[in-house]
Each structure stands twice: as structure tokens, then as C-alpha cells.
Write an enzyme that holds these catalytic residues in place. Structure first.
Site, PDB file in Angstrom:
ATOM      1  CG  ASP B  15      90.625 -11.795  -3.474  1.00  0.00           C
ATOM      2  OD1 ASP B  15      89.960 -12.732  -2.984  1.00  0.00           O
ATOM      3  OD2 ASP B  15      91.798 -11.544  -3.164  1.00  0.00           O
ATOM      4  CG  ASP B 110      87.982 -16.393  -1.388  1.00  0.00           C
ATOM      5  OD1 ASP B 110      88.707 -17.119  -2.086  1.00  0.00           O
ATOM      6  OD2 ASP B 110      88.402 -15.758  -0.412  1.00  0.00           O
ATOM      7  CD  GLU B 111      92.192 -15.273  -5.543  1.00  0.00           C
ATOM      8  OE1 GLU B 111      93.160 -14.839  -6.132  1.00  0.00           O
ATOM      9  OE2 GLU B 111      92.279 -16.040  -4.563  1.00  0.00           O
TER      10      GLU B 111
END
Lengths: 371, 414
Positions: B15, B110-111
Site C-alpha cells: 500500500d 496504489d494498492e
């Protein structure tokens, strides 16, 4: 009205006619069937206003007082099924139909026969002769491809095209299409219009009744396409189906007439291999991949739970091709072909493919795009 | 550190820390140490997309209205969303993920989950791989990521969040229950403020309490989901890492800086939205048949209207017809001021159709427009109705100036 009849046949006919009558309706009369007793003949009919069925019983009947009666269809069919007697006597008096058996008495409430919907007479002038086996094949090999909840309403029906020497059924849900053509003959005893092609769209339910009536008929039947109804008639029975309004898409332009590749594939092996592989298709894509190469066809599927690949020998020469399909659509067609092998024709991975069995049956199936 | 047991599953949850805000700070180093809030100007009507850790200290968090963020943190640096920039950085980050495993399941830009099961020899085990991965993100992208390493997705996700930012937390397969036991129940998936309050009333504060709870108590609090929650609390989660899961819907919506009442103006906005959604469908290779119109009236009354097309499509024309019909049925028949308008397409199918919803001409127009835009930019070709309207309406009301997240990812039950 008063008559005596053989119970077993009466029960059978009441059940068959009852299938056209709705089980639940806002008006009680629409849950009923009609019995007309006349000179040594019983006519039993039922309708849900979309499909109507009419049977005639002439054997083992004794009408002692002609008349007509409208009674709850399912109640009558159930009573006739449950009583075991050889013969049954029915009498209509004071709004009640009384069934007398050996040691039994049943009273059914009747409705007013004048309120019962009219069922159109068979339009003799428009009739074609079609073999009962051909009727069954036409129904069985097409209706499965009709839409169920298609947004274009007419696709929930089957299109019938009749000319002076053939009858053709076409059904499609927009993703696959099934069509079959069978020979027909204009009734020589009737002066009809010249060989114009007539066409009508009818619902699947009515065609299933066509199949039932054809199943108990040997030899030829009469099929007629009139303005608002399509009728099928045997010596004893008649099914009338209301025509669906709307325009059916022109299908001949989407049936590929040229195929770049053609493979001869054994039906039994293909069906069993498809059933093995389809378990692995992903929930999202519901697709299996067919990969053709010289002499061989590989079937594969992959999803969250694993992957599978199986091979089978096929009669194919040509370029390698990879094409995805919904396996259920392929299996549907394999269930109805009569031949040992099918001809599978294709052009490329995003164009329609074609399955034929050499009997006039043609199945067109759109691929699923796969990477 | 104990070696990872042979054959045990090894899942990484990676993350990125305050991703949009961190990218902005990387681009403008003078912002370092200041409370950066990405979402738009402080008087705008949108919501916070990301907040730097400095801003979070003031209580600012994502999805909070910008106006509220501005009240909490008046000295904050408010920046507009630059989605294209973040997407570019995201691609670079995912390229690094791919070096560690072919099994990458993106959860957002983003993860992601990475399945590193059986990679002991390659990187010296999942923990060494995670350490390396974080170092590469720091060196090559100049950003920090928090990583959780665990034998399953659920625990990996909890671990990555435990000591954010810039942390590596390992939940070893041996001792998993001990790792989870002391954690607050509020970290449990599906437990919101209400659920947490219910649990507290039942005397359950930690994962340990949840792991030991009776069927009856769990059913009472969470219905049929209860036993599943207990499995999770004990660290049992068998879900696989699923790669390349496609989007469930593609859509676009725009919040107006001032409520719009003029239906003609709104219709022009709608056309621009559909145009954009259709182009995006084509670029993703997705054909959909469920079209949804969303309208938000003052004050915050949101309605949506849906219809289903005869066949899945990515062609602008039939989508436009459907959207327009929904608009006529919902928005055009009232006079209420509208603050948000959106359109989305779902019901994707890769099953090709015998009868296309579009004519060959429509598809040819789309192809030509896409090609022109690819070469000369999105404003190279526009619909006349949109152009006329642009002369009158404010720039903020032009959806092409909006940068809302457009692809709806399915929500992960974590």
C-alpha cells in the site's frame, strides 16, 4: 348435456388441454376448459388467449344429450386422473357438472359458456402438409435458441417462414441462432394463392404444444399461417397460437456463407470434452477457448479455481485459429443434432461460426472475445 | 527471523503511503513537511482524494468534504487532482510488483496483493522479497510503501496498515493467532462504528474475543456473516490472489461548482459525459449493456435511473440514446437544481452479438474520432451540442476539466 366416455382417454385429453389453460387468473373463466358434446363427438378446448388447444374424441363416446359446459380445467383433469374407473358419465344441470363413477359422485361448479373466449377455426385455405416428425424436428432444433428475456421482445419468439414447398423455423437470442428447413406441400384439394412466402413470429410456449400434438400423431399434419394465428392440426387435435407483433431481424445476412476454415468434429466426443472443460471457465467470462490446428482441436478454460485443457482428433486442415465460446451455447446445439459428426465453420476470432449437421439444421454462434 | 515454512502461502499487501499527496510532494519538494491535501481548491465542493500525513494530524482524511478539510486545516496546501500523473507513477510501481510475482491483484492505483508462494529460493523468502521491493520503490520511484507479509490476503492487509507509513509488518504463519489476538475489533473487515459499538456492548474488544465468540453471539451481531468473521479473526482466509480482474463499471460524473437548473445546459454536460465514457470503454475493450444515470439534487438527494440495451456496446450513439432517454425520464421532467450528474456503463460481456446495437456508420465515426483525439488531444473533436454550450457555461462545469476516478473497481471485503 349428458354423455358417457372412456375415462382414461378423457383424462389424457383434459390434461393436455389443461396445459394451455392458466392455473391462476384474475377471472375464473380463464382457468376453465370447454366441453362441447354433439352427435357422437366430444370437443374439449382450452386457452390462455395466447395458445388454444382443441381436441376431438370420437371413439367410445355416447352422447345422450348434446350441450356445452365450461369447468375448471385443472380440477377436472385431476379428478379424472385419480378415479380409476373404466368409464365415466358426465351430466350438466343447474350450473353444475356432475361426474358419476361406479360408487362415486363429483360436482364441479360451471361458468357461463357464452363468456368463454372464441377459438379461431382452422384456416383450411392457408394450409400446408407437413410430416409430424418434421414438425417435431422444427420445434426441437430451434426453440432452444430463442431468447428468454431478450430486450427485443420478438427474439423471445420463433419465426416461421412458409412457402409452397417448405417450412422454416428461425430462433435467435442475439448471440446464437438456430434454423431448420423441412419440406412441405400445399394441400392439392385447396385453391390457395400462388407460391408467396408467408411468415409469422410465435411464442415458444405455443410451439411446445405443437411438439406435444405432433408426438402423438403419425404421418402428415396441417400447418396454416394466417394473419393473427398460426395453427397446427392433426386428425384429433388442433393448436392455435397467437402471432407476436413486431419485426424479426433479417437473419440471412448474418449467417456466414463462406468459411475460411471448416472442421469435421465427432459430436459425442466434443460434447463430453466440453462438459469436462466448462467447469473451469471463469465466472466473469463464461468462456472456453477452442484452438484448431491440423488434425487436432484443443479445448481449454481457466478461471479462479484452476485450468483445464483437453484435446481431440478432428478432421481439419488449415491455419491455426483460437476462438472463444460460451460452452453452454455449443452444448445446446450438440444436444439436438442427429448426426455422428458436425461441420464446424469459422472465419476469425470475432466473427460468427457455423455448425451444420447435414440435415438442413444450421446453427450460428457468436464468439466470446478472449485474449 | 524464522524462515517461512516450506509450502506455506505467502501474500504481500503493498500500500503506497498517502499516494496522491506523496506524488505531489515528490514533484514539488518545497511542499515537504507541509500539510498537503489533494482534491481541489479549499472552497470547491468536492471531497479530499488524499491527505499527507502532516495533514492527517489535523484530522483531515480522504472522502471528507474539502470545505470541512479547510476548516480543520486552514494552512493546508490544497491541490487539484492530477490523475494522469498518478496513473503514470502507478504504472511504474506495478512494473516493480511484476518483478516479484506474476500474480498481482490490483485493488486500486496504489494498492495490490502479490502472491509470493513458493518463491523462497528466488528472493530468499517473502520477507526478504518485501524488504527488497520497498527499497526499490524508494530508490526508483522516490516514494514509500507499507507492506504486510502474511499467509493470506486478510492478514496481509491488516499488517500493512498496522504501522503505516513506511513500514514492513510480518505476520508469520506460525503464531498467526497470537499476532491477531490483541488487535482492536475495529480493524476487522465489515465492522464499522455501529458494529464496533455492538461488539463493545457484548464485551468484545479484540480479535481474541471475536475468535472465541460463540456462534449465537456472532449470529446475533452479524447475521449469517458471523462465523466468517470468526474465521478471519483466527487468521483463516483462503481467497486466492486474482490477477487482472476487470473493472465492473466504467463511468464518469461531475459535481458542478454552482447548481445547474437549465436543462439544455445539463443535457450538454450529459452528452460530454457519455462521449467520455464511451471513449474509455473502447480504450479498455469493454462492451456494456447497463446504462445508469445519476443525478444529485439539492440538498444531497441522489437518484439513479438504469436501463438495459439490447446488446453490449462501446459505441457512442446507442449509449447516448439510452442516456438521453434516462435524462428525459428523470431530470428533464422536473425543475430542481442539479449539483451532480453522472453516467456509467456496466454489464460487460465479451460475448459478441449477432445484431450490433450500432450501425457500421456509428462505429466508423467513433473510430475516426478516437484516432483524431489520440493524435491531437481530447479537445480536437467535439460534439456541436457540447461546443455551443461551452460558450455559455463555466469551465468548471465542463466534465473534461474534471478528473474524478473513472473506473469503478469492485470493493474488496477487507
Amino acid at each position: 348435456m349428458r354423455f358417457q366416455a372412456q375415462r382414461a382417454r378423457l383424462a389424457e385429453v383434459a390434461a393436455l388441454v389443461g396445459q394451455a389453460v392458466s392455473g391462476k387468473s384474475t377471472k375464473k373463466i380463464f382457468e376453465c376448459l370447454r366441453i362441447v358434446a354433439k352427435d357422437q363427438e366430444l370437443e374439449i378446448s382450452g386457452t390462455d388467449l395466447e395458445v388454444a388447444i382443441r381436441y376431438r374424441i370420437q371413439d367410445n363416446i355416447e352422447v345422450s344429450e348434446p350441450g356445452e359446459v365450461v369447468v375448471p380445467a385443472h380440477l377436472l383433469a385431476n379428478v379424472l386422473r385419480e378415479i380409476g374407473d373404466e368409464t365415466v358419465t358426465m351430466e350438466h344441470a343447474r350450473q353444475k357438472l356432475t361426474l358419476k363413477t361406479d360408487g362415486g359422485l363429483f360436482e364441479l361448479e360451471c361458468e357461463d359458456p357464452s363468456q368463454y373466449p372464441d377459438i379461431p377455426e382452422f384456416p383450411v385455405a392457408a394450409a400446408l402438409k407437413v410430416g409430424s416428425n418434421d414438425v417435431r424436428a422444427l420445434v426441437r432444433k430451434t426453440v432452444f435458441a430463442a431468447g428468454r428475456e431478450a430486450a427485443r421482445f420478438v427474439l423471445n419468439g420463433v419465426r416461421i417462414l412458409a412457402s409452397s414447398d417448405s417450412v422454416r423455423f428461425v430462433a435467435t437470442d442475439g448471440r446464437r441462432l438456430a434454423t431448420l428447413s423441412r419440406p412441405a406441400m400445399r394441400d392439392a384439394s385447396v385453391d390457395g394463392p400462388p407460391d408467396a412466402e408467408v411468415t409469422a413470429i410465435v411464442g415458444v410456449k405455443g410451439l411446445q404444444h405443437f411438439d406435444r400434438v405432433a408426438a402423438e400423431t403419425e404421418g402428415e399434419m396441417d400447418l396454416a399461417l394466417a394473419d393473427r394465428f398460426v395453427s397446427l392440426r392433426s386428425a384429433h387435435a388442433e393448436v392455435v397460437v397467437r402471432v407476436m407483433e413486431g419485426t424479426f431481424p433479417e437473419v440471412d445476412q448474418i449467417i456466414p456463407d463462406q468459411c475460411k476454415g471448416e472442421a469435421q468434429i465427432p459430436v459425442g466426443v466434443l460434447a463430453s470434452r466440453l462438459r469436462q472443460v466448462r467447469q473451469f471457465a471463469s465466472v466473469e467470462s463464461q468462456a472456453i477457448v477452442m484452438q484448431f490446428s491440423s488434425g487436432e482441436l484443443s479445448l481449454s478454460a481457466a478461471g479462479g479455481d484452476g485450468r483445464a485443457e483437453v484435446r481431440l482428433g478432428v478432421d481439419y486442415e488449415g491455419d491455426d485459429l483460437k476462438i472463444g465460446f460460451n460452452p453452454a451455447f455449443l452444448l445446446d446445439s450438440l444436444k439436438v443434432v442427429d448426426s455422428e459428426s458436425i461441420q464446424f465453420g469459422f472465419n476469425n476470432a470475432n466473427a460468427a461460426a457455423r455448425i451444420s449437421d447435414g440435415s438442413g439444421f444450421l446453427y450460428v454462434i457468436m464468439p466470446v472475445l478472449v485474449d | 527471523m524464522k524462515p517461512w515454512p516450506n509450502g506455506a502461502r505467502a501474500i504481500l499487501h503493498v500500500d503506497m503511503d498517502a499516494f496522491y499527496a506523496s506524488v505531489e510532494i515528490r514533484e514539488q519538494p518545497e511542499l515537504k513537511g507541509r500539510p498537503v491535501i489533494v482534491g481541489g481548491p479549499k472552497d470547491a465542493r468536492g471531497v479530499v482524494s488524499a491527505a499527507s500525513y502532516e495533514a492527517r494530524r489535523y484530522g483531515v482524511h480522504s472522502a471528507m468534504p474539502l470545505v470541512r478539510a479547510a476548516r480543520l486545516c486552514p494552512q493546508g496546501v490544497f491541490l487539484p487532482v492530477r490523475m494522469e500523473l498518478y496513473a503514470q507513477v502507478s504504472r511504474a510501481v506495478f512494473a516493480i510488483f511484476k518483478d516479484y510475482s506474476p500474480l498481482v491483484e490490483p485493488l486500486s492505483v496504489d494498492e495490490a496483493f502479490l502472491d509470493l508462494t513458493g518463491c523462497e529460493r528466488l528472493f530468499g523468502g517473502p520477507v526478504a522479497a518485501a524488504t527488497q521491493l520497498r527499497a526499490r520503490i524508494r530508490e526508483e520511484i522516490q516514494l514509500t510503501a507499507s507492506v504486510g507479509v502474511a499467509p493470506n490476503k486478510f492478514v496481509a492487509k491488516i499488517a500493512s496498515d498496522l504501522r503505516k507509513p513506511d513500514a514492513l509488518v510480518v505476520a508469520h504463519p506460525e503464531g498467526l493467532e497470537e499476532f491477531l489476538a490483541p488487535l482492536d475489533v475495529r480493524r476487522m473487515w465489515g465492522v464499522g462504528p455501529k458494529g464496533a459499538a455492538a461488539l463493545t456492548r457484548m464485551g468484545m474488544h479484540t480479535f481474541r474475543d471475536l475468535a472465541q465468540a460463540s456462534d449465537r453471539a456472532l449470529k446475533k451481531a452479524f447475521g449469517s456473516n458471523g462465523p466468517r468473521l470468526r474465521d478471519l479473526a483466527r487468521g483463516r482466509d483462503a481467497r486466492a490472489v486474482v490477477t487482472a480482474r476487470g473493472p465492473k463499471s466504467v463511468g464518469h460524473e461531475t459535481t458542478f461548482s454552482q447548481n445547474l437548473t437549465d436543462r439544455a445546459e445539463l443535457r450538454a454536460v450529459l452528452i460530454a459525459l457519455v462521449d467520455k465514457v464511451a471513449a474509455r470503454l473502447r480504450s479498455h475493450g469493454l462492451k456494456g449493456r447497463k446504462v445508469t444515470l445519476k443525478a444529485r439534487y439539492e440538498p444531497f438527494r441522489t437518484v439513479s435511473r438504469q436501463c438495459t440495451l439490447a446488446a453490449p456496446t462501446w459505441t457512442t450513439r446507442p449509449l447516448l440514446d439510452a442516456a438521453d432517454a434516462l435524462f428525459t425520464e428523470e431530470v428533464a421532467k422536473n425543475r430542481e437544481p442539479v449539483r451532480l450528474l453522472g453516467i456509467s456503463v456496466a454489464g460487460f460481456s465479451s460475448q459478441e452479438s449477432l445484431f450490433s446495437a450500432a450501425t457500421p456508420d456509428d462505429s466508423a465515426v467513433d473510430e475516426a474520432v478516437d484516432a483524431l483525439r489520440a493524435r491531437f488531444g481530447v479537445t480536437a473533436v467535439r460534439r456541436g451540442s457540447v461546443f455551443n454550450n461551452r460558450l455559455r457555461s463555466s469551465r468548471e462545469n465542463d466534465p473534461e476539466n474534471q478528473t474524478d476516478e473513472a473506473i469503478g473497481k469492485p470493493k474488496e471485503p477487507l
